[in-house]
Design an enzyme around this catalytic site. Structure first.
Site, short mmCIF file in Angstrom:
data_model
loop_
_atom_site.label_atom_id
_atom_site.label_comp_id
_atom_site.label_asym_id
_atom_site.label_seq_id
_atom_site.Cartn_x
_atom_site.Cartn_y
_atom_site.Cartn_z
N HIS A 1 -0.26 13.04 5.38
CA HIS A 1 0.11 11.84 6.15
C HIS A 1 0.47 10.78 5.27
CE1 HIS A 1 -0.24 8.43 9.47
NE2 HIS A 1 -0.50 8.00 8.34
N GLU B 1 0.68 -1.24 -0.09
CA GLU B 1 -0.09 -0.08 0.04
C GLU B 1 0.86 1.22 -0.05
OE1 GLU B 1 -3.19 -0.28 2.93
OE2 GLU B 1 -3.07 1.84 3.18
N ASP C 1 0.12 5.23 0.49
CA ASP C 1 -0.76 6.29 0.88
C ASP C 1 -0.36 7.59 1.02
OD1 ASP C 1 -2.44 3.99 2.10
OD2 ASP C 1 -1.39 3.99 3.92
N GLU D 1 -2.86 10.71 3.03
CA GLU D 1 -4.15 10.83 3.71
C GLU D 1 -4.01 12.37 4.40
OE1 GLU D 1 -6.04 7.64 6.12
OE2 GLU D 1 -3.82 7.19 6.64
N GLY E 1 -4.54 14.67 17.29
CA GLY E 1 -4.63 13.47 18.01
C GLY E 1 -5.90 13.02 18.61
N TRP F 1 -8.86 10.26 16.04
CA TRP F 1 -7.41 10.38 15.91
C TRP F 1 -6.95 11.60 14.99
CZ3 TRP F 1 -4.70 9.87 11.22
CH2 TRP F 1 -5.50 9.14 10.19
N ASN G 1 2.36 6.94 4.09
CA ASN G 1 2.70 5.75 4.69
C ASN G 1 2.86 4.86 3.60
OD1 ASN G 1 3.28 3.67 6.57
ND2 ASN G 1 1.39 3.68 7.57
#
Ligand code: NAG
Ligand code: NAG
Length: 279
Positions: free
Chosen positions: A110, A93, A95, A97, A191, A187, A112
């Protein structure tokens, strides 16, 4: 060498943008829409549901570009995910985001990379512009040597093939493009401290000008096949690497805008950083 010969045997696909042709709206009913004769796609989120779409094609390596305009105003608690993924427990994957925020506070981009089902390779960035006012281009270059994430053609992250030191790299599982807009207020923003303000719903993100210069995987067959093109502009991604100028830009982004890098998070890896971080 194996990959080079595989690549040579692939016929390239260069897709002109018509979003009806390229994507299925997969969930969220009327909250996902293709408009303007296939030139615009919108996702929205309200109290009942988010929404999403996925590509009709699966790709094995390529350069994938899309322009996005993100949820404007108070987008706190919303997440717009835009990513490539294969299927199954050992999936790969790549990512992007976009984590929303209160009006005037910065989004976080974000990123990943999962290989063989294992992620945990987060890097996060602020952007150098407000991503809710205009469309900006978010791109992934994925070839056998590296994955490059770009924003408006500026590289923000590179994930190099480190199979030689035992780090899996996505080389064999074809991936689809997915996107969704959903509620992640447990989240996403500071956070999870800042919740969605439902009085501002529906929240909407827009997509346009999709382009895939990529190998298209057709199921049951081990080679890609589609419209052909041999021009350097179409095929340059196959061996693309960062030249001196791109490397300088990457450093600029990482220095000024990166707010989290798993490779610097010593607390998280008391037994030592992941091998790809130690090169
Ligand atoms: C939201 O804004 C706050 C305050 O400026 C900032 O600390 C945070 O990184 C921003 N982004 C997200 C997604 O929380
Ligand atoms: C659409 O994307 C291509 C690159 O894929 C770019 O050259 C072109 O300028 C974009 N069009 C608009 C309207 O931004």
């Amino acid at each position: 060498m194996l990959f080079l010969s595989l690549l040579v045997s692939f016929v390239m696909a260069a897709t002109a943008s018509n979003l009806y042709q390229d994507f299925y709206l997969t969930w969220g009913d009327h909250r996902a829409q293709i408009l303007d004769d296939g030139q615009l796609l919108t996702l929205s989120l309200d109290k009942v549901s988010g929404s999403g779409f996925q590509s009709k094609m699966e790709y094995l390596f390529g350069r994938i570009d899309m322009q996005l305009k993100l949820v404007a105003g108070n987008s706190a608690g919303t997440v717009t995910a835009y990513y490539l993924s294969s299927q199954g427990a050992t999936h790969d994957e790549i990512d992007f985001e976009f984590l929303g925020n209160l009006t005037g506070d910065p989004y976080i981009l974000h990123t990943n990379v999962f290989t063989q089902g294992k992620g945990g390779r987060e890097q996060q960035f602020y952007l150098w512009f407000d991503p809710t006012i205009n469309f900006h281009t978010y791109s992934i270059i994925w070839n056998p040597q590296r994955i490059i994430f770009l924003v408006d053609d500026i590289p923000i992250r590179e994930f190099s093939n480190a199979e030689s030191i035992g780090v899996p790299f996505p080389t064999s599982q074809p991936m689809r493009i997915y996107s969704s807009l959903w509620n992640a207020d447990d989240w996403a923003t500071r956070g999870g401290l800042v919740k969605i303000d439902w009085s501002k719903a529906p929240f909407t993100a827009s997509y346009r000008n999709f382009s895939a210069k990529a190998c298209v995987w057709s199921s049951g067959s081990s080679s890609c096949a589609s419209k052909s093109s041999n021009s350097l502009a179409e095929n340059g991604w196959q061996t693309q690497e960062l030249d001196a100028i791109s490397r300088k830009r990457l450093k600029w982004v990482q220095k000024k805008y990166r707010v989290y890098n798993y490779c610097s998070d010593l607390k998280r890896f008391p037994q030592g950083l992941p091998p790809e971080c130690r090169r």
